[in-house]
Design a protein around this motif. Structure first.
Motif, PDB file in Angstrom:
ATOM      1  N   ASP A 217      86.887  60.721  -7.465  1.00 42.72           N
ATOM      2  CA  ASP A 217      86.335  62.071  -7.628  1.00 42.72           C
ATOM      3  C   ASP A 217      86.417  62.899  -6.352  1.00 42.72           C
ATOM      4  N   LEU A 218      86.395  62.229  -5.215  1.00 43.50           N
ATOM      5  CA  LEU A 218      86.419  62.941  -3.936  1.00 43.50           C
ATOM      6  C   LEU A 218      87.023  62.029  -2.876  1.00 43.50           C
ATOM      7  N   SER A 219      88.064  62.493  -2.210  1.00 41.91           N
ATOM      8  CA  SER A 219      88.641  61.747  -1.094  1.00 41.91           C
ATOM      9  C   SER A 219      87.887  62.079   0.188  1.00 41.91           C
ATOM     10  N   VAL A 220      87.765  61.088   1.072  1.00 43.12           N
ATOM     11  CA  VAL A 220      86.997  61.270   2.312  1.00 43.12           C
ATOM     12  C   VAL A 220      87.767  60.686   3.490  1.00 43.12           C
TER      13      VAL A 220
ATOM     14  N   LEU B 114      96.098  64.874   3.612  1.00 40.66           N
ATOM     15  CA  LEU B 114      95.433  65.252   2.363  1.00 40.66           C
ATOM     16  C   LEU B 114      96.306  66.197   1.541  1.00 40.66           C
ATOM     17  N   TYR B 115      96.973  67.093   2.219  1.00 34.31           N
ATOM     18  CA  TYR B 115      97.884  68.029   1.539  1.00 34.31           C
ATOM     19  C   TYR B 115      99.010  67.259   0.844  1.00 34.31           C
ATOM     20  N   SER B 116      99.501  66.213   1.498  1.00 30.69           N
ATOM     21  CA  SER B 116     100.582  65.404   0.909  1.00 30.69           C
ATOM     22  C   SER B 116     100.110  64.664  -0.333  1.00 30.69           C
ATOM     23  N   LEU B 117      98.794  64.490  -0.473  1.00 31.05           N
ATOM     24  CA  LEU B 117      98.215  63.859  -1.658  1.00 31.05           C
ATOM     25  C   LEU B 117      97.834  64.904  -2.709  1.00 31.05           C
ATOM     26  N   ASN B 118      98.321  66.119  -2.519  1.00 28.74           N
ATOM     27  CA  ASN B 118      98.136  67.223  -3.467  1.00 28.74           C
ATOM     28  C   ASN B 118      96.748  67.863  -3.402  1.00 28.74           C
TER      29      ASN B 118
ATOM     30  N   LEU C 144      96.129  58.028  12.715  1.00 29.26           N
ATOM     31  CA  LEU C 144      95.537  58.120  11.384  1.00 29.26           C
ATOM     32  C   LEU C 144      95.625  56.741  10.727  1.00 29.26           C
ATOM     33  N   ILE C 145      94.473  56.156  10.430  1.00 26.11           N
ATOM     34  CA  ILE C 145      94.399  54.838   9.806  1.00 26.11           C
ATOM     35  C   ILE C 145      94.164  55.031   8.307  1.00 26.11           C
ATOM     36  N   ILE C 146      95.165  54.722   7.521  1.00 25.85           N
ATOM     37  CA  ILE C 146      95.081  54.951   6.076  1.00 25.85           C
ATOM     38  C   ILE C 146      94.515  53.706   5.398  1.00 25.85           C
ATOM     39  N   ARG C 147      93.357  53.894   4.763  1.00 28.97           N
ATOM     40  CA  ARG C 147      92.737  52.805   3.997  1.00 28.97           C
ATOM     41  C   ARG C 147      92.608  53.264   2.534  1.00 28.97           C
ATOM     42  N   ASP C 148      91.427  53.097   1.943  1.00 28.09           N
ATOM     43  CA  ASP C 148      91.329  53.303   0.497  1.00 28.09           C
ATOM     44  C   ASP C 148      90.400  54.437   0.075  1.00 28.09           C
ATOM     45  N   SER C 149      89.970  55.292   0.991  1.00 27.92           N
ATOM     46  CA  SER C 149      89.023  56.337   0.626  1.00 27.92           C
ATOM     47  C   SER C 149      89.696  57.659   0.236  1.00 27.92           C
ATOM     48  N   CYS C 150      91.013  57.646   0.149  1.00 27.54           N
ATOM     49  CA  CYS C 150      91.755  58.847  -0.275  1.00 27.54           C
ATOM     50  C   CYS C 150      92.741  58.462  -1.368  1.00 27.54           C
ATOM     51  N   THR C 151      92.970  59.387  -2.297  1.00 27.31           N
ATOM     52  CA  THR C 151      93.959  59.166  -3.338  1.00 27.31           C
ATOM     53  C   THR C 151      94.568  60.500  -3.744  1.00 27.31           C
ATOM     54  N   ILE C 152      95.573  60.440  -4.582  1.00 28.63           N
ATOM     55  CA  ILE C 152      96.266  61.652  -5.037  1.00 28.63           C
ATOM     56  C   ILE C 152      95.335  62.503  -5.884  1.00 28.63           C
ATOM     57  N   CYS C 153      95.299  63.794  -5.594  1.00 30.81           N
ATOM     58  CA  CYS C 153      94.513  64.726  -6.390  1.00 30.81           C
ATOM     59  C   CYS C 153      95.279  65.061  -7.660  1.00 30.81           C
ATOM     60  N   ARG C 154      94.601  64.944  -8.798  1.00 29.37           N
ATOM     61  CA  ARG C 154      95.272  65.157 -10.082  1.00 29.37           C
ATOM     62  C   ARG C 154      94.808  66.434 -10.776  1.00 29.37           C
ATOM     63  N   GLU C 155      94.126  67.314 -10.031  1.00 31.72           N
ATOM     64  CA  GLU C 155      93.707  68.596 -10.636  1.00 31.72           C
ATOM     65  C   GLU C 155      94.909  69.489 -10.903  1.00 31.72           C
TER      66      GLU C 155
END
Length: 335
Positions: free
Chosen positions: A267-270, A172-176, A324-335
């Motif tokens: 809006d929110l990564s999970v 998650l940190y790597s996604l900002n 860690l299985i990466i699917r589609d519920s996380c994305t880059i944070c743009r705040e």
């Protein structure tokens, strides 16, 4: 002094075989006879495994399993697959030891010996649930799953909880993401405690502050994930990502986001934990930490059989790697 099975039979006026049937739960014995035999058993402190020693001069090749979550729990289904494979390889049968009568007066030892099992798997319990000291002190070979108890003939197996949570927070940190919330499991449980501690440590390692408002107490289940996420969404400075201690709580979190008119992951990564079958079929598919529950089940049986066959073998404390299985519920944070 405790009686042996022959003396129990004589006192009850029945055969040794009848006593054995009563102790092993056969329904072919009349209620009156069963009551009479059990009264004598209780009065004399007779241990049913004495019957097994006198009647059967060979090993039972049977293991027992204690559960609290039931046979239909998603986690247990994969666990059972591994257990089944190892049972076949080792030539053992398995008895499900039901919860009926589990009170403060309950005796693990009496229950196990009445079923003539050589060892037992224990899954889904917390330390405070039952008197595990009795089981450990009796030196009945035991493997605890996700419970860090051990003794001369008892050990445990679990997933790599700390490293798993660190890997998820780092991702998650790597996604900002810098505002990462956490929904706990049951904190009285071994896995729940380790995952929460690992979350705090992972934040510290990354130089991120621990914010108590970003932590919600959960219990592994969907409603706790939903409730915790609703609270996060009500904050003035809400988190951008939620790490959940289980997939079921993550599913609840995703539903709460949707019900609020928001989107996962925009809006929110999970992120979840377990990788149950349902997680890949969600919309969006859930990024999660995959436990190798099949391997845990298989290795639990292998460790138990080793304890049975080699009484002097050291108590195991095994930790199975996760992914860690990466699917589609996380994305880059743009705040």
């Amino acid at each position: 002094m405790g009686k042996n099975i022959r003396e129990i039979a004589e006192l009850a006026g029945v055969s040794i075989a009848t006593v054995s049937k009563v102790m092993n739960g056969y329904t072919s014995v009349s209620a009156k006879t069963k009551e009479k035999v059990m009264q004598i058993v209780n009065d004399t402190g007779f241990m049913p495994n004495s019957a097994a020693r006198e009647l059967v001069k060979k090993r039972s090749m049977t293991l027992g399993i204690f559960l609290t979550n039931g046979l239909t729990h998603p986690f247990f289904q994969k666990l059972l697959g591994g257990i089944e494979v190892a049972l076949k390889e080792k030539g053992y049968d398995l008895i499900y030891l039901a919860q009926v009568g589990w009170t403060s007066e309950y005796s693990f030892v009496r229950h196990l010996r009445s079923r003539n099992v050589e060892g037992v798997l224990v899954f889904g319990f917390q330390r405070k649930d039952l008197n595990f000291d009795e089981l450990i002190q009796a030196e009945i070979p035991t493997i605890f799953i996700d419970l860090d108890l051990s003794g001369p003939r008892s050990g445990y197996i679990t997933s790599e909880n700390r490293q798993s949570i660190k890997r998820a927070v780092d991702y998650l940190y790597s996604l900002n993401h810098r505002k990462i919330a956490f929904i706990t499991g049951t904190l009285e449980s071994f896995a729940g405690r380790l995952r929460f501690e690992a979350y705090r440590q992972a934040l510290e390692d990354l130089g991120l502050p621990y914010v108590s408002e970003y932590v919600a107490a959960g219990n592994w289940e969907k409603p706790s994930g939903y409730a915790g996420t609703k609270r996060f969404l009500a904050l003035d400075d809400r988190p951008t990502a939620i790490l959940c201690s289980s997939d079921m709580s993550a599913i609840g979190a995703m539903e709460a986001v949707l019900d609020a008119g928001l989107s996962v992951p925009d809006d929110l990564s999970v992120i979840g934990f377990d990788d149950i079958e349902l997680s890949q079929h969600l919309r969006p598919p859930l990024t999660t930490i995959r436990q190798n529950t099949f391997q845990i089940g298989k290795q639990a049986v292998e460790l138990l059989v080793e304890l049975i066959n080699n009484p002097n073998s050291p108590p195991p404390a095994e930790s199975i790697p996760t992914e860690l299985i990466i699917r589609d519920s996380c994305t880059i944070c743009r705040e």
